[in-house]
Design an enzyme around this catalytic site. Structure first.
Site, PDB file in Angstrom:
ATOM      1  N   THR A   1       0.846  -1.193   0.000  1.00  0.00           N
ATOM      2  CA  THR A   1       0.000   0.000   0.000  1.00  0.00           C
ATOM      3  C   THR A   1       0.880   1.241   0.000  1.00  0.00           C
ATOM      4  OG1 THR A   1      -1.892  -0.936   1.101  1.00  0.00           O
ATOM      5  CG2 THR A   1      -1.406   1.310   1.664  1.00  0.00           C
TER       6      THR A   1
ATOM      7  N   VAL B   1     -12.950  -4.204   3.739  1.00  0.00           N
ATOM      8  CA  VAL B   1     -12.408  -2.842   3.837  1.00  0.00           C
ATOM      9  C   VAL B   1     -11.299  -2.842   4.877  1.00  0.00           C
ATOM     10  CG1 VAL B   1     -12.934  -0.414   4.254  1.00  0.00           C
ATOM     11  CG2 VAL B   1     -14.707  -1.929   3.342  1.00  0.00           C
ATOM     12  N   GLY B   2     -10.152  -2.297   4.504  1.00  0.00           N
ATOM     13  CA  GLY B   2      -9.024  -2.221   5.436  1.00  0.00           C
ATOM     14  C   GLY B   2      -9.022  -0.911   6.203  1.00  0.00           C
TER      15      GLY B   2
ATOM     16  N   THR C   1       0.300   1.550   7.333  1.00  0.00           N
ATOM     17  CA  THR C   1       0.249   0.446   6.369  1.00  0.00           C
ATOM     18  C   THR C   1       0.437  -0.866   7.135  1.00  0.00           C
ATOM     19  OG1 THR C   1       1.306  -0.543   4.414  1.00  0.00           O
ATOM     20  CG2 THR C   1       2.735   0.702   5.878  1.00  0.00           C
TER      21      THR C   1
HETATM   22  N1  ASP Z   1      -3.365  -1.530   5.213  1.00  0.00           N
HETATM   23  C1  ASP Z   1      -3.814  -2.066   3.960  1.00  0.00           C
HETATM   24  C2  ASP Z   1      -5.083  -2.841   4.148  1.00  0.00           C
HETATM   25  O1  ASP Z   1      -5.215  -3.557   5.118  1.00  0.00           O
HETATM   26  C3  ASP Z   1      -2.817  -2.948   3.306  1.00  0.00           C
HETATM   27  C4  ASP Z   1      -1.437  -2.427   3.219  1.00  0.00           C
HETATM   28  O2  ASP Z   1      -1.016  -1.616   4.010  1.00  0.00           O
HETATM   29  O3  ASP Z   1      -0.739  -2.841   2.288  1.00  0.00           O
HETATM   30  O4  ASP Z   1      -5.921  -2.791   3.279  1.00  0.00           O
END
Ligand code: ASP
Length: 274
Positions: free
Chosen positions: A160, A188-189, A209
């Site tokens: 991300t 959903v993150g 992230t």
């Molecule tokens: N935090 C993001 C999610 O969980 C993923 C990432 O950081 O790559 O959607």
């Protein structure tokens, strides 16, 4: 001092470091703090090596749904599970600046994007297809346990992207993601959830992230933000990251005097100042 911090994900991917630094040096000259973070995130969305925009992870069913958000003190815009657009971060900006809403999700976000003039774009890459197939194979072979077992987390490359900036006395943050790989469609993150994956206020800006579920549980970005000024920024971030143990996580933060990038993996990040 004006500054911008970018990250390319909690992923252990050394090769992205030079790229992210170059993007930081370009983005700091893009205009306001908001312009700068959007420019930075857009560069990474357009680069297929990052898990955002073109290059985003696939869901279990093979679809690609993306989340993005922008935040400035007192205002926010985000898109959730948007599909078939090139730059989700631009749509998030338009939700903030050109709609009466703060968050748009799914079909409604796609319709809004089209109304704003963003054409259909397929963000699928060979790398994303290969990554999905590899993880599905390992799951089928029983090589990795299902879901959020610590061993399974190793399969989640979290590339991300995000940026925080302090320019001409103003703070801004932006984030964009294809989500962790192999989640259910509709998941959903943390990224588009204010306080979880992103926060900006009068004291600074923070972006996270890593495994979104854990980040939401801890409201990581807001927690870091609330401590700005009470201890050195890096110390605050390190303490919060340490609480995640072996769960992959990273955070970038900026105040008017300090800036830092902290992760429990080898997170590629770039910092530019002027
Ligand atoms: N935090 C993001 C999610 O969980 C993923 C990432 O950081 O790559 O959607």
């Amino acid at each position: 001092m004006d500054a911008i911090v970018l990250h390319g994900g909690a992923s252990n991917r050394e090769e992205l470091k030079i790229k992210v630094q170059k993007f930081a040096e370009e983005a700091i000259n893009a205009g306001s703090a908001l312009d700068a973070v959007i420019h930075a995130v857009r560069l990474m969305e357009d680069d297929p090596l990052f898990n955002a925009g073109t290059g985003s992870n696939m869901r279990i069913d093979g679809s690609i749904q993306m989340d993005a958000a922008v935040m400035v003190p007192g205002d926010f815009g985000g898109v959730i599970n948007i599909e078939k657009v090139r730059n989700p971060v631009l749509v998030a900006r338009d939700v903030m600046l050109r709609s009466p809403h703060m968050l748009l999700a799914g079909d409604g976000a796609v319709q809004f994007a089209r109304k704003m003039g963003y054409e259909e774009h397929d963000p699928t890459t060979e790398r994303a297809i290969e990554k999905r197939e590899r993880v599905i194979k390992k799951l089928k072979n029983g090589e990795i346990p299902e879901y959020y077992h610590p061993e399974f987390l190793k399969e989640f490359l979290c590339d991300t992207v995000g940026a925080v900036a302090y320019i001409n006395g103003e703070f801004a943050a932006a984030v964009s993601t294809g989500g962790t790989s192999l989640t259910l469609r509709g998941r959903v993150g943390d990224s588009p959830i204010p306080g979880a994956g992103i926060y900006a206020g009068e004291q600074g800006a923070v972006v996270a992230t890593g495994i979104g579920e854990e980040i939401i549980r801890r409201m990581l970005s807001l927690k870091v933000y609330e401590e700005i000024g009470k201890a050195p920024l890096e110390e605050i971030c390190k303490r919060h990251v340490a609480e995640f143990g072996t769960v992959p996580v990273g955070v970038i933060a900026i105040s008017n005097e300090e800036r830092c990038a902290v992760s429990n993996l080898n997170m590629p990040y770039g910092i530019a100042k002027r």
